[in-house]
Design a protein around this motif. Structure first.
Motif, PDB file in Angstrom:
ATOM      1  N   GLU A  75      44.439   6.835   1.572  1.00  0.00           N
ATOM      2  CA  GLU A  75      44.097   8.260   1.475  1.00  0.00           C
ATOM      3  C   GLU A  75      42.644   8.455   1.051  1.00  0.00           C
ATOM      4  N   VAL A  76      42.210   7.673   0.082  1.00  0.00           N
ATOM      5  CA  VAL A  76      40.832   7.787  -0.411  1.00  0.00           C
ATOM      6  C   VAL A  76      39.860   7.402   0.697  1.00  0.00           C
ATOM      7  N   CYS A  77      40.145   6.314   1.412  1.00  0.00           N
ATOM      8  CA  CYS A  77      39.266   5.858   2.503  1.00  0.00           C
ATOM      9  C   CYS A  77      39.139   6.886   3.613  1.00  0.00           C
ATOM     10  N   GLN A  78      40.151   7.677   3.806  1.00  0.00           N
ATOM     11  CA  GLN A  78      40.107   8.709   4.837  1.00  0.00           C
ATOM     12  C   GLN A  78      39.398   9.970   4.350  1.00  0.00           C
ATOM     13  N   GLY A  79      38.987   9.978   3.076  1.00  0.00           N
ATOM     14  CA  GLY A  79      38.249  11.106   2.536  1.00  0.00           C
ATOM     15  C   GLY A  79      39.092  12.347   2.303  1.00  0.00           C
ATOM     16  N   ARG A  80      40.396  12.167   2.173  1.00  0.00           N
ATOM     17  CA  ARG A  80      41.297  13.324   2.062  1.00  0.00           C
ATOM     18  C   ARG A  80      41.615  13.734   0.629  1.00  0.00           C
ATOM     19  N   THR A  81      41.142  12.977  -0.359  1.00  0.00           N
ATOM     20  CA  THR A  81      41.556  13.247  -1.742  1.00  0.00           C
ATOM     21  C   THR A  81      40.429  13.767  -2.634  1.00  0.00           C
ATOM     22  N   GLY A  82      39.207  13.684  -2.160  1.00  0.00           N
ATOM     23  CA  GLY A  82      38.068  14.078  -2.982  1.00  0.00           C
ATOM     24  C   GLY A  82      37.645  13.020  -3.994  1.00  0.00           C
ATOM     25  N   HIS A  83      38.379  11.915  -4.065  1.00  0.00           N
ATOM     26  CA  HIS A  83      38.041  10.847  -5.011  1.00  0.00           C
ATOM     27  C   HIS A  83      36.883  10.001  -4.485  1.00  0.00           C
ATOM     28  N   THR A  84      36.219   9.358  -5.411  1.00  0.00           N
ATOM     29  CA  THR A  84      35.230   8.351  -5.066  1.00  0.00           C
ATOM     30  C   THR A  84      35.746   6.992  -5.528  1.00  0.00           C
ATOM     31  N   GLU A  85      35.342   5.950  -4.822  1.00  0.00           N
ATOM     32  CA  GLU A  85      35.656   4.597  -5.274  1.00  0.00           C
ATOM     33  C   GLU A  85      34.727   4.289  -6.439  1.00  0.00           C
ATOM     34  N   GLY A  86      35.298   3.895  -7.548  1.00  0.00           N
ATOM     35  CA  GLY A  86      34.484   3.611  -8.726  1.00  0.00           C
ATOM     36  C   GLY A  86      35.013   2.431  -9.500  1.00  0.00           C
ATOM     37  N   ILE A  87      34.342   2.154 -10.588  1.00  0.00           N
ATOM     38  CA  ILE A  87      34.811   1.116 -11.506  1.00  0.00           C
ATOM     39  C   ILE A  87      34.840   1.673 -12.922  1.00  0.00           C
ATOM     40  N   ARG A  88      35.793   1.169 -13.670  1.00  0.00           N
ATOM     41  CA  ARG A  88      35.878   1.440 -15.108  1.00  0.00           C
ATOM     42  C   ARG A  88      35.594   0.110 -15.793  1.00  0.00           C
ATOM     43  N   LEU A  89      34.675   0.127 -16.732  1.00  0.00           N
ATOM     44  CA  LEU A  89      34.396  -1.116 -17.437  1.00  0.00           C
ATOM     45  C   LEU A  89      34.345  -0.875 -18.925  1.00  0.00           C
ATOM     46  N   ASP A  90      34.760  -1.879 -19.652  1.00  0.00           N
ATOM     47  CA  ASP A  90      34.636  -1.876 -21.098  1.00  0.00           C
ATOM     48  C   ASP A  90      33.504  -2.831 -21.444  1.00  0.00           C
ATOM     49  N   TYR A  91      32.673  -2.422 -22.405  1.00  0.00           N
ATOM     50  CA  TYR A  91      31.532  -3.258 -22.753  1.00  0.00           C
ATOM     51  C   TYR A  91      31.293  -3.245 -24.258  1.00  0.00           C
ATOM     52  N   ASP A  92      30.715  -4.319 -24.726  1.00  0.00           N
ATOM     53  CA  ASP A  92      30.361  -4.482 -26.130  1.00  0.00           C
ATOM     54  C   ASP A  92      28.914  -4.027 -26.278  1.00  0.00           C
ATOM     55  N   GLU A  93      28.712  -2.894 -26.924  1.00  0.00           N
ATOM     56  CA  GLU A  93      27.373  -2.336 -27.024  1.00  0.00           C
ATOM     57  C   GLU A  93      26.444  -3.147 -27.932  1.00  0.00           C
ATOM     58  N   THR A  94      26.970  -4.147 -28.635  1.00  0.00           N
ATOM     59  CA  THR A  94      26.075  -5.031 -29.388  1.00  0.00           C
ATOM     60  C   THR A  94      25.465  -6.088 -28.471  1.00  0.00           C
ATOM     61  N   LEU A  95      26.023  -6.250 -27.259  1.00  0.00           N
ATOM     62  CA  LEU A  95      25.521  -7.228 -26.297  1.00  0.00           C
ATOM     63  C   LEU A  95      24.785  -6.583 -25.121  1.00  0.00           C
ATOM     64  N   GLN A 131      33.889   9.521  -0.520  1.00  0.00           N
ATOM     65  CA  GLN A 131      34.469   8.447  -1.327  1.00  0.00           C
ATOM     66  C   GLN A 131      33.436   7.374  -1.689  1.00  0.00           C
ATOM     67  N   TYR A 132      32.255   7.426  -1.055  1.00  0.00           N
ATOM     68  CA  TYR A 132      31.194   6.445  -1.334  1.00  0.00           C
ATOM     69  C   TYR A 132      29.990   7.071  -2.024  1.00  0.00           C
ATOM     70  N   ARG A 133      30.178   8.257  -2.585  1.00  0.00           N
ATOM     71  CA  ARG A 133      29.064   8.942  -3.237  1.00  0.00           C
ATOM     72  C   ARG A 133      28.644   8.219  -4.517  1.00  0.00           C
ATOM     73  N   SER A 134      27.428   8.460  -4.907  1.00  0.00           N
ATOM     74  CA  SER A 134      26.883   7.904  -6.140  1.00  0.00           C
ATOM     75  C   SER A 134      27.221   8.855  -7.284  1.00  0.00           C
ATOM     76  N   SER A 135      27.938   8.331  -8.287  1.00  0.00           N
ATOM     77  CA  SER A 135      28.392   9.175  -9.399  1.00  0.00           C
ATOM     78  C   SER A 135      28.427   8.398 -10.701  1.00  0.00           C
ATOM     79  N   ILE A 136      28.170   9.113 -11.768  1.00  0.00           N
ATOM     80  CA  ILE A 136      28.366   8.606 -13.126  1.00  0.00           C
ATOM     81  C   ILE A 136      29.344   9.568 -13.784  1.00  0.00           C
ATOM     82  N   PHE A 137      30.426   9.033 -14.294  1.00  0.00           N
ATOM     83  CA  PHE A 137      31.427   9.839 -14.991  1.00  0.00           C
ATOM     84  C   PHE A 137      31.306   9.516 -16.476  1.00  0.00           C
ATOM     85  N   TYR A 138      30.723  10.438 -17.216  1.00  0.00           N
ATOM     86  CA  TYR A 138      30.455  10.172 -18.631  1.00  0.00           C
ATOM     87  C   TYR A 138      31.693  10.451 -19.477  1.00  0.00           C
ATOM     88  N   THR A 139      31.784   9.704 -20.581  1.00  0.00           N
ATOM     89  CA  THR A 139      32.947   9.814 -21.459  1.00  0.00           C
ATOM     90  C   THR A 139      32.632  10.539 -22.760  1.00  0.00           C
TER      91      THR A 139
END
Length: 175
Positions: free
Chosen positions: A43-63, A92-100
């Protein structure tokens, strides 16, 4: 651990880049920014959901800092093309930053302003800066896609150059 969500085109590319950074853990491909619950890849690949392909990552801000993550993000995709990365075309391939949180928003806003003011790119940056509402995990077969499928033409032509750029310009923050 802190969390960041980036969308820079195909999530296979973005995951392959960020999993190699010191301090980054638990990178997961998924979908965000859309209007239906629990979207599926087709569904996402067909552009029917409004979603973008993204990644969620956890990171250690001391590193690794959020600003360093932004630097890698902007260096490893084209933030000036609307709804497109190379041959991948669609929202679905747009450039986005989703801030927390507010700090991520302000850091990203200032970073984008600096890039535009400095004319780092020939064209203006079109990267969306949006609050994270929900992130849906992608199907498990997308995890570590590049590392498991390096011989695939998509990986060879689109992801290998990103990894080469990463290993050339960001040696000090690689695992």
């Amino acid at each position: 651990m802190k969390r960041a969500i980036f969308a820079g085109g195909c999530f296979w590319c973005t995951e392959a880049v960020f999993i190699r950074l010191k301090g980054v853990e638990n990178v997961k491909s998924g979908y965000t920014g859309g209007f239906i619950k629990n979207p599926a890849y087709r569904e996402v690949c067909q552009g029917r959901t409004g979603h973008t392909e993204g990644i969620r990552l956890d990171y250690d801000e001391t590193l690794i800092s959020y600003a360093e993550l932004l630097e890698v993000f902007f260096a490893t995709h084209d933030p000036t093309t609307l709804n497109r990365q190379a041959n991948d075309v669609g929202t679905q391939y747009r450039s986005s930053i989703f801030y927390t949180d507010d700090d991520q928003f302000e850091t990203a806003r200032q970073f984008i302003k600096h890039l535009n003011d400095s004319h780092i790119f020939e064209d203006p940056i079109v990267t969306e800066l949006m609050p994270l509402e929900v992130f849906y995990d992608a199907e498990d077969d997308h995890d570590s896609y590049y590392d498991l499928n390096r011989e695939q033409p998509y990986c060879t032509y689109l992801i290998d150059p990103k990894i080469k750029k990463l290993t050339t310009h960001f040696k000090t923050i690689l695992k």
